[in-house]
Scaffold this motif. Structure first.
Motif, mmCIF file in Angstrom:
data_model
loop_
_atom_site.group_PDB
_atom_site.id
_atom_site.type_symbol
_atom_site.label_atom_id
_atom_site.label_comp_id
_atom_site.label_asym_id
_atom_site.label_seq_id
_atom_site.Cartn_x
_atom_site.Cartn_y
_atom_site.Cartn_z
ATOM 1 N N ALA A 1 0.811 -1.221 0.000
ATOM 2 C CA ALA A 1 0.000 0.000 0.000
ATOM 3 C C ALA A 1 0.842 1.268 0.000
ATOM 4 C CB ALA A 1 -0.932 0.007 1.206
ATOM 5 N N THR A 2 2.134 1.151 0.332
ATOM 6 C CA THR A 2 2.992 2.337 0.400
ATOM 7 C C THR A 2 3.633 2.664 -0.943
ATOM 8 O OG1 THR A 2 4.929 1.038 1.060
ATOM 9 C CG2 THR A 2 3.506 1.852 2.825
ATOM 10 N N HIS A 3 3.409 1.831 -1.946
ATOM 11 C CA HIS A 3 4.013 2.083 -3.261
ATOM 12 C C HIS A 3 3.164 3.081 -4.055
ATOM 13 C CE1 HIS A 3 7.366 -0.796 -3.276
ATOM 14 N NE2 HIS A 3 6.648 -1.373 -2.319
ATOM 15 N N PRO A 4 3.796 3.811 -4.952
ATOM 16 C CA PRO A 4 3.071 4.844 -5.716
ATOM 17 C C PRO A 4 1.838 4.276 -6.407
ATOM 18 C CG PRO A 4 5.433 5.025 -6.092
ATOM 19 C CD PRO A 4 5.233 3.770 -5.298
ATOM 20 N N GLY A 5 0.747 4.964 -6.259
ATOM 21 C CA GLY A 5 -0.481 4.563 -6.929
ATOM 22 C C GLY A 5 -1.192 3.385 -6.311
ATOM 23 N N MET A 6 -0.705 2.892 -5.156
ATOM 24 C CA MET A 6 -1.302 1.687 -4.565
ATOM 25 C C MET A 6 -2.237 1.988 -3.400
ATOM 26 S SD MET A 6 -0.436 -0.751 -6.429
ATOM 27 C CE MET A 6 -1.178 -1.985 -5.390
ATOM 28 N N ARG A 7 -1.995 3.077 -2.686
ATOM 29 C CA ARG A 7 -2.829 3.347 -1.515
ATOM 30 C C ARG A 7 -4.295 3.446 -1.915
ATOM 31 N NH1 ARG A 7 -5.221 7.218 1.552
ATOM 32 N NH2 ARG A 7 -4.796 7.261 3.787
ATOM 33 N N GLU A 8 -4.563 4.052 -3.053
ATOM 34 C CA GLU A 8 -5.949 4.282 -3.457
ATOM 35 C C GLU A 8 -6.639 3.041 -3.985
ATOM 36 O OE1 GLU A 8 -3.187 5.793 -4.459
ATOM 37 O OE2 GLU A 8 -3.351 6.583 -6.507
#
Length: 383
Positions: free
Chosen positions: A218-225
């Motif tokens: 979830a901390t990777h770019p574009g993954m939290r959302e």
């Protein structure tokens, strides 16, 4: 007409738990040492138990907010920053009746009938039934011992997960003890973004990682959302019976899960919420102590399997190792070991494709019993 005739097709489709079937066999044998249960042999930290008792003495026995006590959500929000996760306690966190309920809420909130749910295997036994109960179509994604049971983009591609709607992750992994590094998760995240998948990331063993820090997709770019993260108090805090977990994600996603939660559960157990709040506030030392003891047992078990000549990759998380059965028949080995040496393990095949030919061994049991169990396994292997 009987009620059995009226069962839904979804329920009929799901077989009884393979683990439960094996435990029922074990219950018929005297003097059994069980290395099959995924439950800490420790009790919950005393401060957490005291907080639970105190809440009862003060008559704190009513419902809480559907989403859970505000102060508990704030404590969770602060806690998960250690993993680079930032969630607003107001509307991005929901407290649930165990992490299992959180996973079920997510399946029901994000899976429509016919949606494809990619599930790396071997994996925790509840994911596939959960997807089916929600009307989804599980897609097994086998992982391999030679990859240390890590998920790779190649495995996802080979399984056809580019056509999936949802991907389930569980690292540190039950049943293998596998972990994934931040770089390895970055590769999976790239696949997920390219193919527009929703990720359900079960991180219940995040505090039980032995050689480096936990990493979350979830901390990777574009993954939290596009990710829902699950965690809870059962494993690291030895609070299995108190049944308290939580989910974190974007506000709209948590709103949807809360809608299901409102009708199904109303709120998580109030007593358990007070215990969890105290656990977060004052029980880090207890968690560290349990983790050190698990690590000692992990290294002992791995060394003993190596001495026996049983292949076993170096599991680095949770409290399981996943050795190969000597002759490749995991069910026959587990049944024979139980019958002849009174040691209960779980055949790897009950955890799905990729688990065949392996054995789940839990080291969440005392060192004296663990030594005796390993002696018995060695005797069975040598016979």
């Amino acid at each position: 007409m009987t009620l059995g005739d009226q069962l839904s097709d979804r329920v009929k489709q799901v077989p009884p738990s393979g683990i439960r079937k094996f435990f029922e066999l074990a219950e018929e044998v005297d003097d059994v040492i069980s290395l099959g249960v995924g439950e800490p042999d420790f009790s919950a930290p005393w401060a957490a138990r005291t907080a639970a008792i105190d809440s009862l003495e003060r008559g704190k026995t009513s419902y809480t907010s559907n989403r859970g006590m505000r102060e508990l959500r704030e404590a969770i929000s602060e806690r998960v920053t250690r993993y680079g996760q930032e969630y607003d306690p107001e509307d991005e966190i929901i407290v649930t009746t165990g992490a299992s309920e959180a996973v079920d809420l997510a399946f029901r909130a994000f899976v429509d009938p016919g949606d494809v749910v990619a599930i790396p295997q071997p994996s925790y036994i509840s994911y596939t039934p959960g997807a089916i109960f929600a009307g989804g179509e599980p897609l097994p994604v086998p992982t391999r011992a030679e990859d240390e049971f890590k998920l790779t983009p190649e495995a996802l591609e080979a399984a056809g997960a580019d056509e999936a709607d949802v991907l389930v992750l569980c690292y540190p992994n039950n049943p293998t003890g596998a972990v994934m590094t931040d770089d390895e998760l970055a590769d999976v995240a790239s696949f997920v973004r390219d193919h527009d998948l929703v990720v359900l990331s079960d991180e219940i063993y995040s505090d039980l990682r032995y050689e480096d820090d936990h990493a979350s997709i979830a901390t990777h770019p574009g993954m939290r959302e596009r990710t829902i993260v699950f965690n809870g108090f059962s494993k690291a805090y030895a609070m299995t019976g108190l049944r308290l977990g939580y989910a974190m994600g974007p506000a709209g996603a948590i709103d949807a899960m809360n809608k299901v939660h409102q009708y199904a559960m109303l709120s998580a157990p109030t007593t358990a919420q007070y215990a969890a709040l105290e656990a977060l506030r004052s029980c880090d030392d207890s968690v560290d102590e349990m983790r050190r003891e698990y690590d000692r047992r992990r290294r002992f078990v791995l060394a003993r399997f190596e001495e026996m000549g049983l292949d076993c990759f170096e599991a680095k998380g949770a409290f399981y190792v996943f050795p190969e059965a000597p002759d490749g028949d995991d069910e026959a080995f587990a049944e024979g070991l139980l019958e002849e040496q009174n040691v209960a393990l779980v055949p790897g095949s009950v955890f799905g494709e990729g688990g065949e030919g392996h054995l789940r061994v839990s080291y969440a049991t005392g060192m004296r019993e663990l030594r005796e169990a390993m002696d018995r396994i060695e005797a069975y292997v040598s016979d």
